[in-house]
Structures are given as C-alpha cells and as structure tokens.
Design a protein around this motif. Structure first.
Motif: not given
Length: 387
Positions: A253, A256, A273, A285, A289, A292
């Motif tokens: 990302f 971020s 972000q 989220l 996301t 991950y």
C-alpha cells in the motif's frame, strides 16, 4: 530442514512422497489433493502434541480419512478395459505419515484396533508402529527410537533400552518416551515439531478479533486466528524488525503506514493511507487489507519457526497484492522453511521466480493424488517401517 514428506492411504493421497526445499509451493486444480496434503502435515504436528487420534475423530473418524479407492489398480483399469473395482485385500489397513530431514526422520503407522467387546471405542485407530531414525533414510542401524504397539525402546549405544511396555495404543511415543536423559532425541524432535507453525484460520471478517482492541503483551508469535495482531506488530517493531514491517506495508500500500495505539492497556492499530486526513481503525479496514497485515505479522515474526505452513494465504487478497505477499514469503524463507498451499496463479508465478522455490503441482489419476511428472525413479528415497 525437511527434505521429504511421505503420506500413504490418507484421503486421496494413496502414496505421495514429495521432495521438499526451502520454499515449497503446493498447487493444483480444485480437488487435486492440496487440502489433504495440508491436513496430513497438521496431523504429523498433532502427533507431537498427543492429539492425532482426536484430530482424526474431528475429521469424521478413522474410516472416513482412509484411501477410498482400490488397493491395487491393474493394467486393465489403467487402460480402461475394466472398471475400477475392488479386489480381495492382501495388505493390512494402514494410514502412514512421515518425514525426513538431514538429521532425523520420523514415521507413524495407524491401523484398525483388535476386536474388543468390552470397549465402546472400537472405531478409534491404534498406533501400530512409530520410528525415529538418524539421517534422511530409515535403516535398521539408524533407528534411535522404536515403538511397536505398546512397547517403546530407544537406542543405548549398541543395545536397546526399553522405556515402556505399556504405551497406550492411542498415544504417540512423544507423550510417554520423551525422556531427557534416556531418550533426548525423542524429546528434541517433539519440541521441534511442536514449534511448527500453521496459518489457515486468520480471521478478517467483520467480527474478527483483530478488529477489536485487545490487552497487549509481548507477542513474538501471532495467534492462529490473528486476535493479537496489534500486539504482534508492536512486538515486531520493538524487537528490531520494524523497518522490514514498514517496507512490507509500503510495498503493498504505497505511502501507507500502521501505528499502534494503547489505551488502558488495550492495543489497537490505525492505518494511515495516502490522501486521507485521518487514520483508519482496524474496524474500518477492508478484509484484504487486514488479512495482508495478519500475514505480515506471521511472516515477520521475531521468533521464526523451523517450518511455517500457509494454507491459501491469497484468500480475500486482491491479485495486485500477491506479488508483495510473495516477497514477504521469500523474506521469511531466510529464517524458516516455508510451505505454501495455493491455487492463485499469480502468487504461484511470483514465487516461481524465487531461486529457492520449487513448485509442487498436484494432479489426480484414478482418484489418487500424485506429483505431476514424477516417475517412480524420481521419488525421494523412502522406506516405511514394517509392522
């Protein structure tokens, strides 16, 4: 590092002997046996925890986990000249699991119990044989510990020393023979297997514990469901891997970052972000996301295991995140042997470019799982202990 994994008569795995490397990517079509291979690995780990028979019961019982096809497949069956059919059984019923490493090997053989009208547990499998040996291949001279039904003995120089004559038929030798003085190899192997780490139930749904604030303590190992995510991420930072964590988040990302907030001893995470004026809480989220971040916490553990197994880590992830996940897995392989079970073509392709990775493509032939293009002569050397 494990060099060989062997499974016989477990679900679709009639007899599968796999070579293992530093990174192993198990893939194949739906129904090819990937999940069965993962479950077999978990069963091996359960033997060191003393829970193998209970785990088989949770899968529907011993009978439902056995190979359901014929004992032998004739040439006529292979050519399609006669239908697939059973014949008179010649061999005993056995579910066998084992592995070999450079230093130790282990195998376990489970079978049907003897008829006993006095017991209501007549469906429980009995452990018929268990062996631990030195080196990558089982040989009589290399045996270190040998359990034959209720008798367990260990090597003492050139002689054998009996540790127990009454090992319960439902218990592994790891539960009764891991003596630090008389059987240090059994104890050492048990602790190594107990340290194996499996992740297949990392929750990212709306009610996932990782979305809630949790009491935080040092957490070098992420919980199996990811409930202690915030504490695990903060532990990664404080134990010296914060730069790797920041790089992994920025890789997936761009722009971020993740901050950990503590209120009244409860840890929660916030994610900044690019383009937003405030951070997003874990509850805000997306599933992908959050998943991950859970995988990053598992793969960047400050206490890496010898063996780390991921089952379908691509679940909920956008395909664009899979190359970043592959780089995380590659980094984790510097400290752990990694097995990834996946059907995501993009993840498999990304990992195939890693030098240490090998792709294990499973397929089925006549209902039996096999490794694509593996001939009998290409199988790793393996010998099952006899009953």
């Amino acid at each position: 590092m494990l060099t060989t994994l062997a499974i016989a008569n477990y679900r679709s795995l009639r007899e599968l002997i796999l070579p293992l490397g530093q990174i192993n990517v198990v893939t194949g079509a739906n129904g090819s046996g990937k999940s069965s291979l993962y479950r077999a690995l978990r069963l091996l780990a359960e033997s060191a925890q003393g829970r193998m028979v209970a785990s088989l019961a949770q899968e529907g019982g011993f009978a439902s986990t056995l190979w359901a096809g014929p004992e032998t497949i004739s040439r006529g069956m292979l050519r399609g000249e006669v239908p697939i059919q059973g014949t008179v059984r010649k061999d005993v019923i056995a579910l066998k699991l084992g592995f070999a490493a450079d230093d130790f090997g282990y195998a376990i053989d489970l079978g049907l119990p003897e008829p006993d009208s006095t017991s209501m547990f007549g469906s429980d499998p009995h452990i018929k044989r268990e062996c631990i040996w030195a080196g990558p291949v089982l040989r009589e001279a290399a045996l270190l510990a040998d359990r034959d039904r209720s008798l367990c003995k260990v090597r003492a120089g050139r002689e054998w020393q009996v540790l127990s004559r009454h090992v319960p038929n439902y218990d592994s030798l790891f539960s009764h023979c891991a003596d630090p003085l008389r059987a240090p190899e059994v104890l050492a192997l048990r602790e190594r297997m107990r340290a194996w780490r499996f992740y297949d139930h990392l929750r990212s749904d709306a009610q996932a514990p990782a979305r809630q604030a949790q009491i935080g303590t040092y957490t070098p190992v992420l919980a199996h469901d990811g409930a202690d995510l915030a504490a695990a991420l903060q532990t990664i930072r404080e134990l010296g891997r914060g730069d790797e964590l920041d790089a992994a988040i920025d890789d997936a990302f761009a722009g971020s970052r993740v901050d950990i907030v503590v209120e009244h001893g409860r840890f929660s995470l916030q994610m900044w972000q690019s383009g937003l004026l405030r951070p997003l809480s874990a509850a805000e989220l997306s599933d992908g996301t959050l998943r991950y971040l859970l995988l990053a916490a598992a793969l960047l553990s400050p206490r890496p295991p010898e063996l780390l197994v991921l089952n379908e880590p691509e679940t909920s992830l956008h395909p664009d995140l899979l190359p970043a996940l592959a780089r995380l897995i590659s980094a984790a392989a510097q400290h752990s042997q990694v097995i990834v079970v996946s059907h995501a073509a993009r993840l498999v392709t990304a990992l195939s470019r890693v030098r240490e990775a090998q792709i294990l493509q499973l397929e089925k032939e006549f209902g039996a799982t096999q490794l694509r293009d593996q001939t009998p002569l290409e199988r790793p050397a393996w010998q099952w202990p006899s009953r």
